[in-house]
Write an enzyme that holds these catalytic residues in place. Structure first.
Site, PDB file in Angstrom:
ATOM      1  N   TYR A   1       0.838  -1.190   0.000  1.00 10.30           N
ATOM      2  CA  TYR A   1       0.000   0.000   0.000  1.00 10.30           C
ATOM      3  C   TYR A   1       0.885   1.257   0.000  1.00 10.30           C
ATOM      4  O   TYR A   1       2.103   1.173  -0.148  1.00 10.30           O
ATOM      5  CB  TYR A   1      -0.978  -0.045   1.168  1.00 10.30           C
ATOM      6  CG  TYR A   1      -1.920  -1.228   1.083  1.00 10.30           C
ATOM      7  CD1 TYR A   1      -2.722  -1.420  -0.049  1.00 10.30           C
ATOM      8  CD2 TYR A   1      -2.007  -2.182   2.091  1.00 10.30           C
ATOM      9  CE1 TYR A   1      -3.575  -2.512  -0.154  1.00 10.30           C
ATOM     10  CE2 TYR A   1      -2.850  -3.277   1.995  1.00 10.30           C
ATOM     11  CZ  TYR A   1      -3.634  -3.435   0.866  1.00 10.30           C
ATOM     12  OH  TYR A   1      -4.472  -4.516   0.751  1.00 10.30           O
TER      13      TYR A   1
ATOM     14  N   GLY B   1      -4.920 -13.576  12.339  1.00 14.10           N
ATOM     15  CA  GLY B   1      -5.867 -12.970  11.429  1.00 14.10           C
ATOM     16  C   GLY B   1      -6.900 -13.955  10.938  1.00 14.10           C
ATOM     17  O   GLY B   1      -8.051 -13.949  11.371  1.00 14.10           O
ATOM     18  N   ARG B   2      -6.504 -14.847  10.034  1.00  5.76           N
ATOM     19  CA  ARG B   2      -7.466 -15.777   9.448  1.00  5.76           C
ATOM     20  C   ARG B   2      -8.107 -16.670  10.503  1.00  5.76           C
ATOM     21  O   ARG B   2      -9.296 -16.977  10.423  1.00  5.76           O
ATOM     22  CB  ARG B   2      -6.770 -16.635   8.393  1.00  5.76           C
ATOM     23  CG  ARG B   2      -6.271 -15.838   7.195  1.00  5.76           C
ATOM     24  CD  ARG B   2      -5.718 -16.746   6.111  1.00  5.76           C
ATOM     25  NE  ARG B   2      -5.041 -15.981   5.080  1.00  5.76           N
ATOM     26  CZ  ARG B   2      -4.523 -16.517   3.978  1.00  5.76           C
ATOM     27  NH1 ARG B   2      -4.623 -17.818   3.766  1.00  5.76           N
ATOM     28  NH2 ARG B   2      -3.912 -15.765   3.093  1.00  5.76           N
TER      29      ARG B   2
END
Length: 345
Positions: A144, A278-279
């Site tokens: 990003y 996270g997942r």
């Protein structure tokens, strides 16, 4: 969203999903923002729900840079440090209508625009405080905007924000100093991904330098995506948690692909103080309980099931709320009793 985050309030700290700081940096369908009063009001419900359940939550400030798409910003050009299109074989992005489209070629930010970008982050930080968050995380990872400034392979600028690693770090330095006027430094974290799919031949030298420069700030933590579950550029040796530990005096957080056993191991070794999941938290909202009680842990869902993949609101909600806290299996019902024998002759 309120229910989703409430179910995960038992985490030691929730880092909310990447949240756009401005329409210019937006490019993921159904992802949240923090740049309008309506968005702030919506987040207030989330933070209050988390706090009511005893949790703490930071907001991740996100500008997608060249990974954004102009269709989310009235057709205005996306921006990046340099005019280099993101090119990953076989990978496309999606426009506001969820059509699969090639990444666009960004416009290089002018030097005189960078203070305005920093102010967009600052306003988002103020909005996060108004919304009731406990702190913020600067998303400087995953290709990003800020990551592109840090990467020599993408940042080809010749002004004060490009060239040497010291100049490439300048925007992050100036941003942290301004954010420190909004939040105490110990309520600000930052995220790096030196080992991801975007990389540069000097990544090891650069990111260990960046980590060392963070010592001056007293941040809440450095969130290092040290795993390679999202790919690995292979252009330089991996930056590991212990490499960062050697140069950074603050709290180190590891991430990407950890299991409970591996996470406990890196913490025992002293390489990290915290590990992010996270997942596994997508599919196990009560992950803390499952770890504590040795309950079954559902595998993290694949990208095809992630929320926001379809334009229909019900599908988005389903992705958010499909996974529920653990429930004990129901005991099988006993078979009906056999009828009593007939005693009559």
């Amino acid at each position: 969203m309120k229910e989703y985050y409430e179910m995960r309030a038992s985490a030691g700290l929730i880092i909310a999903e990447a949240t756009a700081i401005t329409p210019e940096g937006y490019g993921w369908y159904a992802s949240p923002g923090i740049y309008t009063s309506e968005q702030v009001d919506g987040w207030k419900q989330v933070t209050q729900g988390v706090h009511d359940h005893g949790g703490r939550i930071f907001l991740q400030l996100w500008h997608m840079g060249r990974r954004a798409h102009s269709s989310f910003n009235d057709g205005q050009s996306i921006v990046s440090p340099s005019e280099l299109q993101m090119t990953v074989p076989g990978v496309t992005t999606r426009d506001i209508h969820q059509n699969s489209v090639p990444y666009e070629t960004p416009r290089a930010l002018r030097t005189d625009e960078i203070p305005r970008v920093i102010e967009d982050y600052v306003q988002a930080a103020k909005n996060a405080k108004e919304a009731g968050f406990d702190g913020i995380e600067v998303h400087a990872a995953n290709g990003y905007l800020l990551d592109c400034f840090l990467q020599s392979s993408v940042n080809t600028r010749t002004d004060a924000y490009g060239g040497s690693k010291e100049k490439r770090f300048r925007i992050v330095q100036e941003l942290l100093e301004r954010l420190g006027e909004v939040w105490p430094m110990d309520r600000i974290g930052i995220r790096f991904s030196p080992n991801g799919s975007l990389g540069s031949p000097d990544n090891f030298e650069s990111f260990t330098y960046y980590a060392s420069q963070l010592n001056r700030y007293g941040l809440a933590y450095l969130h290092l995506m040290d795993g390679t579950g999202y790919g690995n550029h292979g252009l330089d040796k991996r930056v590991r948690l212990m490499d960062v530990r050697k140069v950074f005096d603050g709290v180190v957080m590891g991430n990407v692909g950890y299991t409970r056993d591996v996470a406990e191991g890196v913490i025992r070794s002293g390489a990290a103080d915290l590990v992010a999941f996270g997942r596994l938290y997508l599919s196990n909202p009560d992950l803390v309980r499952r770890f504590q009680e040795n309950l079954p842990v559902e595998d993290g869902p694949g990208p095809e099931t992630w929320f926001g993949r379809k334009p229909d609101a019900a599908d988005t909600l389903e992705g958010y709320l499909t996974f529920r806290p653990y429930q004990e299996p129901q005991a099988a019902a006993s078979p009906p009793a056999a009828p009593a024998p007939d005693a009559t002759n």
